[in-house]
Write a protein that holds these residues in place. Sequence first.
Motif, mmCIF file in Angstrom:
data_model
loop_
_atom_site.group_PDB
_atom_site.id
_atom_site.type_symbol
_atom_site.label_atom_id
_atom_site.label_comp_id
_atom_site.label_asym_id
_atom_site.label_seq_id
_atom_site.Cartn_x
_atom_site.Cartn_y
_atom_site.Cartn_z
ATOM 1 N N ASP A 90 -3.924 12.356 6.593
ATOM 2 C CA ASP A 90 -4.700 11.125 6.727
ATOM 3 C C ASP A 90 -4.137 10.013 5.849
ATOM 4 O O ASP A 90 -4.140 8.835 6.240
ATOM 5 C CB ASP A 90 -6.171 11.369 6.378
ATOM 6 N N ASP A 91 -3.670 10.370 4.649
ATOM 7 C CA ASP A 91 -3.048 9.380 3.769
ATOM 8 C C ASP A 91 -1.828 8.761 4.447
ATOM 9 O O ASP A 91 -1.640 7.534 4.421
ATOM 10 C CB ASP A 91 -2.591 10.024 2.449
ATOM 11 N N LEU A 140 -2.634 3.726 18.490
ATOM 12 C CA LEU A 140 -3.683 3.006 17.768
ATOM 13 C C LEU A 140 -4.040 1.702 18.478
ATOM 14 O O LEU A 140 -5.224 1.361 18.612
ATOM 15 C CB LEU A 140 -3.228 2.713 16.336
ATOM 16 N N HIS A 149 0.836 -1.208 0.000
ATOM 17 C CA HIS A 149 0.000 0.000 0.000
ATOM 18 C C HIS A 149 0.867 1.254 0.000
ATOM 19 O O HIS A 149 0.595 2.201 -0.746
ATOM 20 C CB HIS A 149 -0.928 0.009 1.214
ATOM 21 N N ASN A 194 -0.345 3.099 9.643
ATOM 22 C CA ASN A 194 -1.068 2.324 10.654
ATOM 23 C C ASN A 194 -1.764 1.071 10.140
ATOM 24 O O ASN A 194 -2.178 0.226 10.942
ATOM 25 C CB ASN A 194 -2.110 3.207 11.348
ATOM 26 N N CYS A 195 -1.902 0.917 8.828
ATOM 27 C CA CYS A 195 -2.684 -0.216 8.322
ATOM 28 C C CYS A 195 -1.991 -1.557 8.550
ATOM 29 O O CYS A 195 -2.582 -2.614 8.332
ATOM 30 C CB CYS A 195 -3.042 -0.028 6.853
ATOM 31 N N LEU A 214 -1.071 8.731 7.691
ATOM 32 C CA LEU A 214 -1.444 7.982 8.891
ATOM 33 C C LEU A 214 -2.008 6.609 8.534
ATOM 34 O O LEU A 214 -1.680 5.603 9.180
ATOM 35 C CB LEU A 214 -2.468 8.774 9.715
ATOM 36 N N TYR A 215 -2.851 6.544 7.515
ATOM 37 C CA TYR A 215 -3.414 5.251 7.122
ATOM 38 C C TYR A 215 -2.315 4.316 6.627
ATOM 39 O O TYR A 215 -2.275 3.132 7.000
ATOM 40 C CB TYR A 215 -4.483 5.415 6.043
ATOM 41 N N ALA A 216 -1.421 4.845 5.798
ATOM 42 C CA ALA A 216 -0.337 4.032 5.260
ATOM 43 C C ALA A 216 0.540 3.475 6.380
ATOM 44 O O ALA A 216 0.991 2.327 6.332
ATOM 45 C CB ALA A 216 0.500 4.852 4.285
#
Length: 203
Positions: free
Chosen positions: A69-70, A114, A24, A76-77, A72-74
């Motif tokens: 947000d991009d 998280l 990702h 934390n996923c 953080l998602y990358a």
Amino acid sequence: MIKTLIFDFGDVFINLDKENAMNHALSLFEIDSFSEEMVAFNCFYEQGLISTEEFIDFYLGNFPDLTEDDILYAWNCIIKDFPEHRLEFIKNLASEKKYQLILLSNTNELHIDLIKEKISFYEDFKNCFDVFYLSHEINLRKPNADIYQFVLAENNLTPETCLFIDDTEENTIEASKLGIHTWNINPKTEDIINLFNIKKELF
């Protein structure tokens, strides 16, 4: 005789999705591999040498088309579920008081925050351990030898009486060089709850 059990966290207790997280990130950043600078900043962040704000700013500065947000998602996923049977395993082990229990994890503020949100029993888990070392809090990181030397010295441990469990081979290789017994656990085929069967020759 083993007296101290030293556990990694990710892919030992909590499940990680390293492969999909990496894919990702590479897709998001439109790159084929992480640059040396990116790898260095990730390591700095895991050692607590830069703040979360500095970490995010680095990526936003290098990839200005992306949002916070991009990023953080990358980042934390990678964090997935924590099977409760593993919590029961460590709780039972703690209640027996037969071994000193230490957690030694390469992690960072974003991931721990998280996990605290996602895993309702995080504090119960943490309380099972005699000592709970997170890389960003002690400014040391696996597989560097100094992190193992730190744990040994801080707890007056003899390497030969310790067993270190980690899913990353380079981490267990470096620990074994100091005389620590190791188990390079395979999270796809092995589970920490079977520790005493798989490593029965040490107990």
